[in-house]
Design an enzyme around this catalytic site. Structure first.
Site, PDB file in Angstrom:
ATOM      1  N   HIS A 125      45.967   1.465   5.318  1.00  0.00           N
ATOM      2  CA  HIS A 125      44.592   0.551   5.973  1.00  0.00           C
ATOM      3  C   HIS A 125      45.100   0.051   7.366  1.00  0.00           C
ATOM      4  CE1 HIS A 125      41.954   0.310   2.075  1.00  0.00           C
ATOM      5  NE2 HIS A 125      42.217   1.485   2.412  1.00  0.00           N
ATOM      6  N   GLU A 151      45.441  -3.066   8.277  1.00  0.00           N
ATOM      7  CA  GLU A 151      46.352  -4.361   8.236  1.00  0.00           C
ATOM      8  C   GLU A 151      47.713  -3.845   7.904  1.00  0.00           C
ATOM      9  OE1 GLU A 151      42.084  -5.726   6.193  1.00  0.00           O
ATOM     10  OE2 GLU A 151      43.467  -3.578   6.589  1.00  0.00           O
ATOM     11  N   CYS A 170      45.207  -4.948   0.571  1.00  0.00           N
ATOM     12  CA  CYS A 170      45.518  -5.565   1.803  1.00  0.00           C
ATOM     13  C   CYS A 170      45.929  -6.951   2.052  1.00  0.00           C
ATOM     14  CB  CYS A 170      44.827  -4.824   3.136  1.00  0.00           C
ATOM     15  SG  CYS A 170      44.713  -3.374   3.396  1.00  0.00           S
ATOM     16  N   TRP A 184      16.961  27.575  23.533  1.00  0.00           N
ATOM     17  CA  TRP A 184      17.353  26.291  23.524  1.00  0.00           C
ATOM     18  C   TRP A 184      16.302  25.284  24.463  1.00  0.00           C
ATOM     19  CZ3 TRP A 184      20.800  25.294  20.096  1.00  0.00           C
ATOM     20  CH2 TRP A 184      21.614  26.145  19.471  1.00  0.00           C
ATOM     21  N   THR A 239      13.418  24.894   7.725  1.00  0.00           N
ATOM     22  CA  THR A 239      14.270  25.240   8.811  1.00  0.00           C
ATOM     23  C   THR A 239      15.208  26.335   8.525  1.00  0.00           C
ATOM     24  OG1 THR A 239      13.905  22.853   9.620  1.00  0.00           O
ATOM     25  CG2 THR A 239      16.067  24.089  10.298  1.00  0.00           C
ATOM     26  N   ARG A 243      31.027  22.174  14.957  1.00  0.00           N
ATOM     27  CA  ARG A 243      31.669  22.877  16.023  1.00  0.00           C
ATOM     28  C   ARG A 243      32.604  21.849  16.786  1.00  0.00           C
ATOM     29  NH1 ARG A 243      26.807  24.881  15.306  1.00  0.00           N
ATOM     30  NH2 ARG A 243      25.940  24.232  17.581  1.00  0.00           N
ATOM     31  N   LEU A 266       9.512  17.629   7.451  1.00  0.00           N
ATOM     32  CA  LEU A 266      10.432  16.673   6.867  1.00  0.00           C
ATOM     33  C   LEU A 266      10.821  15.528   7.666  1.00  0.00           C
ATOM     34  CD1 LEU A 266      12.442  16.134   4.702  1.00  0.00           C
ATOM     35  CD2 LEU A 266      14.114  17.615   5.454  1.00  0.00           C
TER      36      LEU A 266
END
Length: 383
Positions: free
Chosen positions: A64, A66, A98, A183, A209, A220, A320
């Site tokens: 972590h 700390e 911690c 696009w 979809t 990606r 949706l």
């Protein structure tokens, strides 16, 4: 100057406090793409204006923030002030608490940006104070919470922070009448989407979809200009809402290339082995006033929270997306606006119920606006 009213007395934070906490927040941002399901946390150890240790949480299971800062400071941690962006953990999970490490190192003071409801059972702050360490809370709290809005949403509300990603033309259309949408935006905007995917725990879409576009729903990293993934970093979870298990055989989301969860109705059963490479889970149906029944969207989000999903990015069609928005489950819209026109027969941005009058319109607050290549990116949140 700002004040904290956490604890017995008010604490006035000075310029040095602000500077060190601001650096701790910058350190925390280094874990933006890697810490999930854990929060992004940074820590600075200092004697007055002099920094003696820095650390941030890199990934779940690693040290972590700390502990990393204490290791960086070594013996200079004794008597120092620890500036940490999230309340130190007091519970023993994959790593020791911690709070105990700070006590053992002999720090004199701990300044916490944001308290952590997940640590209430650990008593970290009380334990630090019982050890004679001064603890002050609330410095740059809002900035710390913003950095970890998904984590706080999961812990405090029991559901992920839901970001609905949309791309539209200037006339508010997302696809041609036949569904063609590649696009609308340019390459720079598409690369930017990969960075938003990278900070998410899961990517969700609907079966409509999937049938229309056959998306891969993968991250990606090279396209987004991101470093190669660490071998220990959790992969992006693909989630498909498919009430009747109608996702076609051969769909990219069924290829087993990434962890995938297909969410369906309790009475749906697969007709063949097309779902063999993915996980399926049933959630209840929600009552609707008209039309076909749909999956209980609140139950879907609760399910994902249990699985450690902090930020959920939704990339879906207007049906949706509209259902999530109308149900009050969308926390922010990531909207890309392209300088093109698609005409009035093209598909709308969201399918929303009709309004009785203008007073009932949905209001959004602009959090950020930025040019991304030739497109405009808006980050919007419901008021």
């Amino acid at each position: 100057m700002s004040e904290s009213f956490t604890g017995a007395a008010a604490c006035v934070f000075g310029a040095i406090d602000h500077a060190h906490m601001a650096e701790a927040l910058r350190l925390a941002e280094r874990g933006l793409y890697t810490t999930q399901p854990n929060p992004r946390v940074g820590c600075v150890l200092a004697h007055g204006a002099d920094v003696v240790g820095r650390g941030w949480h890199v990934r779940a299971g690693a040290a972590h923030a700390e502990v990393a800062a204490l290791a960086d400071a070594g013996t200079q941690a004794r008597g120092a002030t620890a500036y940490v962006t999230l309340e130190p953990c007091g519970l023993h999970g994959r790593t020791p608490p911690c709070a105990d490490a700070l006590i053992a190192a002999g720090v004199a003071r701990v300044v916490v940006a944001a308290e952590d409801a997940a640590q209430r059972g650990g008593g970290a702050i009380d334990r630090l104070r019982a050890a004679g360490i001064s603890v002050d809370c609330g410095l740059l709290r809002e900035a710390a919470r913003e950095l970890n809005r998904g984590f706080f949403s999961r812990v405090e509300r029991g559901r992920p922070w839901l970001r609905l990603k949309l791309a539209m033309s200037l006339d508010g259309r997302t696809a041609l009448a036949d569904g063609a949408s590649k696009w609308i935006t340019g390459a720079a905007a598409r690369a930017d989407v990969q960075r938003w995917r990278a900070r998410s725990s899961a990517l969700l879409t609907g079966s409509g979809t999937v049938r229309a576009d056959d998306p891969r729903l993968t991250l990606r990293r090279a396209e987004g200009g991101l470093e190669p993934a660490d071998a220990d970093a959790p992969p992006l979870l693909r989630v498909v809402l498919d009430r009747t298990l109608a996702t076609p055989a051969g769909a990219a989301v069924l290829d087993g290339a990434a962890p995938t969860l297909i969410v369906h109705a309790p009475d749906a059963t697969p007709a063949d082995a097309r779902f063999a490479a993915v996980e399926r889970v049933a959630v209840p149906l929600a009552a609707v006033e008209s039309g076909s029944p749909r999956l209980d969207l609140g139950a879907v989000l609760a399910l994902l929270a249990v699985r450690g999903v902090n930020e959920l990015q939704v990339e879906a069609g207007p049906t949706l997306g509209g259902a999530l928005f109308a149900a009050g489950l969308v926390d922010e819209l990531l909207l890309y606006v392209a300088p093109v026109l698609l005409g009035d027969r093209a598909q709308p941005l969201l399918a929303l119920p009709p309004l009785a009058d203008m007073a009932a319109r949905w209001r959004l607050r602009t959090v950020e606006r930025r040019a991304i290549g030739a497109d405009l990116r808006l980050l919007l949140r419901p008021e």
